[in-house]
Enzyme design. Structure first.
Site, PDB file in Angstrom:
ATOM      1  CD  GLU A 137      32.372  33.667  47.297  1.00  0.00           C
ATOM      2  OE1 GLU A 137      32.113  34.610  48.059  1.00  0.00           O
ATOM      3  OE2 GLU A 137      32.946  32.633  47.656  1.00  0.00           O
ATOM      4  CB  SER A 138      33.647  35.215  40.319  1.00  0.00           C
ATOM      5  OG  SER A 138      34.821  35.314  41.082  1.00  0.00           O
TER       6      SER A 138
END
Length: 132
Positions: free
Chosen positions: A55-56
């Site tokens: 997600e980062s």
């Protein structure tokens, strides 16, 4: 809004998990995560840690695509965990699948130090208008 082009983005969760952003662009975002300290009770890399890395990376790439008039906000993530990892460092690479006016979707491939696929994830971000 942070200037991602000026310096690699960082967040408190990156520091907590040991995530390092190696390179970041709208077309490709690369980062690493140490396995040590990010394991589940049975000694394997925690699937949640893989999802945080995915997600980062995808969010950073989507934000770079969306700037300056839009902001990327993650709305959906899914991940398939292919193999367990007990030590070393994993590397994630986020690449675009779709980039439109209102959404951006990125595939993230996470591999171990032998370049074996550990996890495949996909994140979709809503691109909302930036506000001051």
């Amino acid at each position: 809004m942070p200037d991602f082009a000026a310096a690699p983005p960082s967040a408190p969760i990156h520091e907590r998990l040991g995530i390092t952003i190696v390179s970041a662009s709208a077309d490709r975002c690369v980062g690493t995560l140490p396995v040590e300290g990010n394991t589940q009770p049975f000694g394997l890399l925690h699937g949640g840690a893989s999802c945080v890395l995915a997600e980062s990376l995808a969010s950073i790439a989507a934000m770079l695509y969306a700037q300056p008039d839009r902001v990327a906000v993650g709305v959906d993530i899914n991940a398939t965990h292919h193999r367990g990892v007990r030590s070393g460092i994993v590397t994630g690479v986020a690449t675009p699948v779709h980039r439109g006016q209102s959404t951006a979707t990125y595939d993230v491939v996470i591999t171990d130090e032998q370049e074996r696929r550990v996890c495949t994830a996909r994140l979709t971000c809503y691109l909302r208008p930036a506000t001051s």
